[in-house]
Write a protein that holds these residues in place. Structure first.
Motif, PDB file in Angstrom:
ATOM      1  N   GLY A 128       0.795  -1.217   0.000  1.00  8.63           N
ATOM      2  CA  GLY A 128       0.000   0.000   0.000  1.00  8.63           C
ATOM      3  C   GLY A 128       0.832   1.273   0.000  1.00  8.63           C
ATOM      4  O   GLY A 128       0.305   2.383   0.089  1.00  8.63           O
ATOM      5  N   LYS A 129       2.162   1.117  -0.129  1.00  9.90           N
ATOM      6  CA  LYS A 129       3.056   2.275  -0.080  1.00  9.90           C
ATOM      7  C   LYS A 129       3.225   2.890  -1.469  1.00  9.90           C
ATOM      8  O   LYS A 129       2.966   2.252  -2.485  1.00  9.90           O
ATOM      9  CB  LYS A 129       4.405   1.854   0.525  1.00  9.90           C
ATOM     10  N   PRO A 130       3.686   4.118  -1.521  1.00  8.38           N
ATOM     11  CA  PRO A 130       3.747   4.840  -2.801  1.00  8.38           C
ATOM     12  C   PRO A 130       4.872   4.354  -3.714  1.00  8.38           C
ATOM     13  O   PRO A 130       5.868   3.778  -3.262  1.00  8.38           O
ATOM     14  CB  PRO A 130       3.985   6.287  -2.380  1.00  8.38           C
ATOM     15  N   TYR A 131       4.690   4.621  -4.994  1.00  7.23           N
ATOM     16  CA  TYR A 131       5.709   4.299  -5.994  1.00  7.23           C
ATOM     17  C   TYR A 131       5.679   5.324  -7.111  1.00  7.23           C
ATOM     18  O   TYR A 131       4.708   6.079  -7.268  1.00  7.23           O
ATOM     19  CB  TYR A 131       5.511   2.884  -6.554  1.00  7.23           C
ATOM     20  N   GLY A 132       6.774   5.367  -7.890  1.00  4.16           N
ATOM     21  CA  GLY A 132       6.864   6.273  -9.018  1.00  4.16           C
ATOM     22  C   GLY A 132       7.558   5.629 -10.196  1.00  4.16           C
ATOM     23  O   GLY A 132       8.219   4.586 -10.060  1.00  4.16           O
ATOM     24  N   ILE A 133       7.406   6.239 -11.349  1.00  3.08           N
ATOM     25  CA  ILE A 133       7.971   5.730 -12.606  1.00  3.08           C
ATOM     26  C   ILE A 133       8.862   6.822 -13.175  1.00  3.08           C
ATOM     27  O   ILE A 133       8.405   7.944 -13.403  1.00  3.08           O
ATOM     28  CB  ILE A 133       6.844   5.369 -13.595  1.00  3.08           C
ATOM     29  N   TYR A 134      10.131   6.480 -13.438  1.00  3.21           N
ATOM     30  CA  TYR A 134      11.115   7.509 -13.743  1.00  3.21           C
ATOM     31  C   TYR A 134      11.731   7.343 -15.135  1.00  3.21           C
ATOM     32  O   TYR A 134      12.649   6.552 -15.348  1.00  3.21           O
ATOM     33  CB  TYR A 134      12.237   7.498 -12.696  1.00  3.21           C
ATOM     34  N   GLY A 135      11.196   8.061 -16.105  1.00  2.00           N
ATOM     35  CA  GLY A 135      11.868   8.190 -17.399  1.00  2.00           C
ATOM     36  C   GLY A 135      11.793   6.972 -18.291  1.00  2.00           C
ATOM     37  O   GLY A 135      12.819   6.395 -18.650  1.00  2.00           O
ATOM     38  N   GLU A 187       4.912  13.970 -16.678  1.00  2.00           N
ATOM     39  CA  GLU A 187       5.780  14.964 -17.305  1.00  2.00           C
ATOM     40  C   GLU A 187       6.906  14.288 -18.079  1.00  2.00           C
ATOM     41  O   GLU A 187       7.127  13.076 -17.967  1.00  2.00           O
ATOM     42  CB  GLU A 187       6.393  15.879 -16.232  1.00  2.00           C
ATOM     43  N   PHE A 188       7.629  15.112 -18.845  1.00  2.00           N
ATOM     44  CA  PHE A 188       8.863  14.655 -19.491  1.00  2.00           C
ATOM     45  C   PHE A 188       9.980  14.565 -18.459  1.00  2.00           C
ATOM     46  O   PHE A 188      10.125  15.430 -17.600  1.00  2.00           O
ATOM     47  CB  PHE A 188       9.281  15.620 -20.601  1.00  2.00           C
ATOM     48  N   CYS A 189      10.763  13.513 -18.564  1.00  2.05           N
ATOM     49  CA  CYS A 189      11.905  13.312 -17.661  1.00  2.05           C
ATOM     50  C   CYS A 189      13.054  12.734 -18.475  1.00  2.05           C
ATOM     51  O   CYS A 189      12.885  11.721 -19.156  1.00  2.05           O
ATOM     52  CB  CYS A 189      11.519  12.351 -16.543  1.00  2.05           C
ATOM     53  N   PRO A 190      14.227  13.337 -18.435  1.00  2.07           N
ATOM     54  CA  PRO A 190      15.352  12.777 -19.196  1.00  2.07           C
ATOM     55  C   PRO A 190      15.656  11.342 -18.777  1.00  2.07           C
ATOM     56  O   PRO A 190      15.525  10.976 -17.601  1.00  2.07           O
ATOM     57  CB  PRO A 190      16.517  13.709 -18.831  1.00  2.07           C
ATOM     58  N   ASP A 191      16.039  10.529 -19.726  1.00  2.66           N
ATOM     59  CA  ASP A 191      16.478   9.165 -19.440  1.00  2.66           C
ATOM     60  C   ASP A 191      17.534   9.182 -18.334  1.00  2.66           C
ATOM     61  O   ASP A 191      18.417  10.042 -18.312  1.00  2.66           O
ATOM     62  CB  ASP A 191      17.074   8.573 -20.721  1.00  2.66           C
ATOM     63  N   GLY A 192      17.450   8.229 -17.416  1.00  2.00           N
ATOM     64  CA  GLY A 192      18.404   8.180 -16.319  1.00  2.00           C
ATOM     65  C   GLY A 192      19.846   8.096 -16.762  1.00  2.00           C
ATOM     66  O   GLY A 192      20.751   8.534 -16.044  1.00  2.00           O
TER      67      GLY A 192
END
Length: 420
Positions: A128-135, A187-192
């Motif tokens: 149930g904890k938060p998560y995110g998606i990055y690039g 949003e837009f996010c540069p590739d890691g």
């Protein structure tokens, strides 16, 4: 342009990061589970992970990062451990369960698609904890125009339930929105991989010395086929794909001939030498067949073919000693720009929409679609201009990199409220 409200939001979050406090002003005890490291047969896919970790290290210096990798074999684990001695790499089931219990936030690293969306769903279900998606690129398909992109409907739900869903190219962002993804922040996010700072100077310098390549006096070049022939690598355990092989054979001369023309122009019209390098393990063969063997003898005298695969650290140490790079790949150019080296990207329909990010960061003049004859016609002049018009080239790199750094700073701030 970012609105003033958005600017203030980022500024407030970054102030919290710098002060070492969480969203309610308590001393922060940070723990992040990073799902990343998709494969090791490609230096760019390797590069996603150390790039994101470098950013986490920069913006969350007291963070505990636990990397849950798909593949870190062939020496990649040692390379990561050398650069990030505090990094915890978890692969055992018990350690993964412990990370689910203890980590405050799960981050899906940069990649060619929502590679491990099912793991985000599992995290959500079990913790149930938060998560995110990055690039990421989404959906990340080969060989289909945008109106035929296929995706898993459940991925839209996963994105919507993420605290943020960030995309490395604007085409993916637009596609996800169009299909109904409604994360609070999209949003837009540069590739890691823009943030990778791995180095192996000793290996790079030894190779360059052996082949009489002087620092700043050579340009790197990468070949490619329409579909990467992973079936040539026994470790991948893939069956040959007759349709993809036929398409490769049909288009290999069309696609690589313009690269050869640029190699010849560099050899004959500039003082630079040429180093043909691989981004993935199939490209040593492709480079020999399509770029090195066919060039005339006078061009070959100024051309070096790298015949062995390398890891990301040696590649970057080589790129930063070059005058620039061009070819039919994406992540070597990303790592070049990230380290202040100019790079030209060539692409074609069979690749994903990731190439669009070159326009997104302000380098549209250095993006070439090999399915468009007018782009092929302007490739050689652009390569020569990149290498000879040094002031304008440096300004382009500096401007693009400044934008990348700005977005890195802003997007890293998005995790701060959830890490405790």
């Amino acid at each position: 342009m970012q609105s003033r409200r958005t600017f203030l939001k980022y500024s407030a979050l970054l102030s919290g990061i710098a002060a070492g406090f969480d969203a309610v002003g308590q001393p922060a005890q940070r723990s992040i589970l990073l799902r990343s490291s998709w494969q090791v047969e490609n230096i760019g896919d390797i590069g996603h992970t150390p790039g994101v970790i470098t950013l986490l290290e920069q913006y969350y210096p007291d963070v505990e990062i636990r990397l849950w990798p798909v593949d870190i074999g062939k020496g990649v684990d040692q390379m990561l451990a050398k650069r990030f001695p505090k990094l915890k790499i978890i692969t055992a089931e018990a350690d993964i369960k412990k990370a689910f219990d203890e980590c405050a936030f799960m981050l899906h690293g940069s990649g060619p698609s929502l590679v491990r969306g099912k793991d985000l769903a599992l995290w959500k279900e079990q913790t149930g904890k938060p998560y995110g998606i990055y690039g990421i690129t989404f959906p990340g398909v080969y060989g289909l125009p945008a109106d035929r992109w296929k995706f898993r409907p459940e991925d839209i739900t996963i994105m919507t339930e993420a605290k943020f869903a960030l995309f490395r190219d604007s085409a993916s962002l637009e596609f996800a929105r169009d299909k109904g993804a409604k994360s609070p922040i999209m949003e837009f996010c540069p590739d890691g991989a823009f943030a990778v700072d791995l180095k192996d100077d000793e290996k790079a310098e030894a190779f360059l010395k052996t082949h009489n390549l002087q620092e700043g006096q050579f340009v790197c070049v990468i070949p490619q086929l329409r579909f990467t022939p992973w079936w040539e690598l026994p470790r991948k355990k893939q069956q040959p794909n007759a349709g993809k092989h036929a398409r490769n054979e049909e288009m290999k001369e069309h696609d690589n001939a313009p690269i050869r023309a640029a190699i010849a122009a560099v050899a004959r019209q500039t003082p630079y030498k040429i180093l043909i390098v691989p981004e993935n393990e199939t490209q040593m063969r492709i480079g020999k067949e399509m770029l090195y063997d066919p060039v005339p003898d006078d061009v070959k005298q100024k051309t070096v073919l790298r015949t062995e695969y390398w890891l990301t650290d040696e590649a970057i140490s080589t790129y930063v000693r070059s005058a620039g790079l061009f070819g039919i790949e994406m992540h070597s150019p990303i790592m070049c720009i990230g380290n202040g080296i100019p790079a030209i990207v060539c692409r074609f329909e069979e690749q994903t929409s990731k190439g669009v990010m070159w326009r997104d960061i302000g380098l549209g003049e250095w993006l070439f679609d090999l399915d468009h004859p007018e782009d092929i016609d302007r490739l050689v002049p652009a390569v020569l201009d990149m290498l000879t018009n040094k002031k304008a080239t440096a300004q382009k790199v500096e401007k693009a990199l400044a934008f990348v750094h700005k977005r890195q700073k802003e997007t890293m701030a998005l995790m701060q409220p959830y890490v405790s």
